[in-house]
Write an enzyme that holds these catalytic residues in place. Sequence first.
Site, mmCIF file in Angstrom:
data_model
loop_
_atom_site.group_PDB
_atom_site.id
_atom_site.type_symbol
_atom_site.label_atom_id
_atom_site.label_comp_id
_atom_site.label_asym_id
_atom_site.label_seq_id
_atom_site.Cartn_x
_atom_site.Cartn_y
_atom_site.Cartn_z
ATOM 1 N N HIS A 76 0.858 -1.131 0.209
ATOM 2 C CA HIS A 76 0.105 -0.069 -0.113
ATOM 3 C C HIS A 76 0.960 1.220 -0.012
ATOM 4 O O HIS A 76 2.084 1.167 0.167
ATOM 5 C CB HIS A 76 -0.994 0.100 1.101
ATOM 6 C CG HIS A 76 -0.239 0.039 2.669
ATOM 7 N ND1 HIS A 76 0.221 1.470 2.992
ATOM 8 C CD2 HIS A 76 0.006 -0.621 3.477
ATOM 9 C CE1 HIS A 76 0.595 1.019 4.158
ATOM 10 N NE2 HIS A 76 0.725 -0.380 4.669
ATOM 11 N N CYS B 240 3.649 -4.633 6.669
ATOM 12 C CA CYS B 240 3.170 -4.378 5.514
ATOM 13 C C CYS B 240 4.378 -3.874 4.510
ATOM 14 O O CYS B 240 5.459 -3.680 5.099
ATOM 15 C CB CYS B 240 2.174 -3.236 5.403
ATOM 16 S SG CYS B 240 0.595 -3.796 6.059
#
Length: 590
Positions: free
Chosen positions: A510, A527
């Site tokens: 992301h 992440c």
Amino acid sequence: MVDGVGPGIPAGGEGTNGADGADGTDAAAQRGQEQRDQVQHRQDQGEQEQRQVWQPADSAAAEGGQDSAAGQSAPSPAEPAPADPSAETAVIRQVPVPPPAGREPAPADPSAQTAAIRHVPVLPPSVYAAESGPGQAFGSGATPYSADPAPDDGAEDADTAASGSLLSRLPRRGIIAAGSVLALAAIGGVAAAVTGGSGGGNKNNGSGTGAGSVNGGAGAGGSSPSPSPTYPAPAFTTVPADGTSNVDPSKAVTVSVANGTITSVQLSGGQETSGTLSDDKSSWTSNGVLNLNTSYQMQIQATDKGGKSVTKTVSFTTLKPSATIGVLEMWPGSDVSVGVGQPIRVQFTNYVPSSYRADVEKACVVTTNPPVAGAWHWVDSDMMDWRPQDYWQTGTQVSVALNLTGVRAGTHQYFVKNHSLNFTIRDTDLRLIVDTKAFKATAYQNGQVIRTFPIDTGSNDPRFITWSGTLAVLGKGNPVEMKGDYGNGDKYDEFVNWATQITYSGTYVHAAPWDGQIGYVNSSHGCIHARTSDATWFYNLAHVGDVVQVTGTSKTVAVTNGFGDWTIGWSSWLSGSAYGATLGGKPVSG
């Protein structure tokens, strides 16, 4: 009628035993008289050929058959005189045989009008009497030698009297002579009714090598056609047997036949069931399973070894289960297009014991176009995945048929419903390779590098290390709310943009505009941070099932944390299958 066969019977021969009829009876004397009367009657009929009669050597008989001179002395009864050389043969006539009804009589063969037989010397009467044995002389009142035994009631057999009554009254030598004449006469074309072939038998069932019996004797010239061969009827064995109830629908139905071959089997009930016939056509086994709580009828046709068809019908009823199991969810879903890294996943409503897993795998058939082999792997006790050995080929069409109805998945647990799905592998092979140690990601499309961009992955804190392994894209969101509370003030609740998910535990690629360490330090909570432009580019390009491979960390992703199937090598994958590799649902070598 054959003329000139055998000697005359003396009208009053004396026997050497039983003189004066001391042991005879009136009935015996009467029979003797009847015999002499019959002989006399035959002589009175005027036989056309004179029988050869023994004459003394010094006889003055004239040539041409003249009578011997009067006063000629008779030979001694004790010495049989030799045959007259001038009378070595006698002549017999041909007796024509009437032609069968409806046919013209064949012309007689002039060359076969007569037949010559060798002279059979006639012995004196006293010799015949002596040959007859004690109590057997003619005129003595005893019963003479007979070729056929007399009936118990003393009555004369009509057929015997018609066909051979004279022979039955002759002494043994006379019978031998008469038999020789009959045999020669048959060879010369004389028709005579005989009661059987050589070797004995009567007129009704004689057997031998001659022309067979008048009434069916077996001989070379008169055998009847052989009856048609018979074969044993086919014997059927079925499992279940006819009339069985509470049949386990997960068990195969089998048919076997002895003394024949199976030509067809039809099994119908809730659905038509196919089967496999053995190479020798002696057995049949159903494919798949049956419905629960259903009545079935099976019709079997077979032929015996002679080709005759036989049909058998068998009826039975399957059981009603006390517990059921179903399908909770299937991935990737039907009628979708996915990336080359997307496996098939089936999750059940209950766990399946290991001893029943092979039957469940067998019932779940994967077919592809183009064809490709693969295998199921139990990623959990209630979940199994199917994938090929390598990534899917782009454009592959995939069909999954879960033929589970009636499959047993526990002691009392059965599936009660079938399921299916169809999907396509998309035309683009997109893969993102994340190198955590080099702080960069490289994108490949159909084997070509199309973009490389900097990244920041999880820190060295064991709680935040990014999962290594080969994963598949699970989905996307823009934005996605992310929350975390790890203590000591490490807490967040934020919406992030251009987020592409790769694990169920919350790993995303992301945009992270707040992270100033992208490309230099791994500092995230796990992440993969990217600049907004790079995250947006990947978000717009990625599809469910596209490959994301992470390398360089100390933690390996679990298969069930998303789709980590490709992290496992092929041999290890096969070890997690109870049924093994399949191609179009059929077992193949791994």
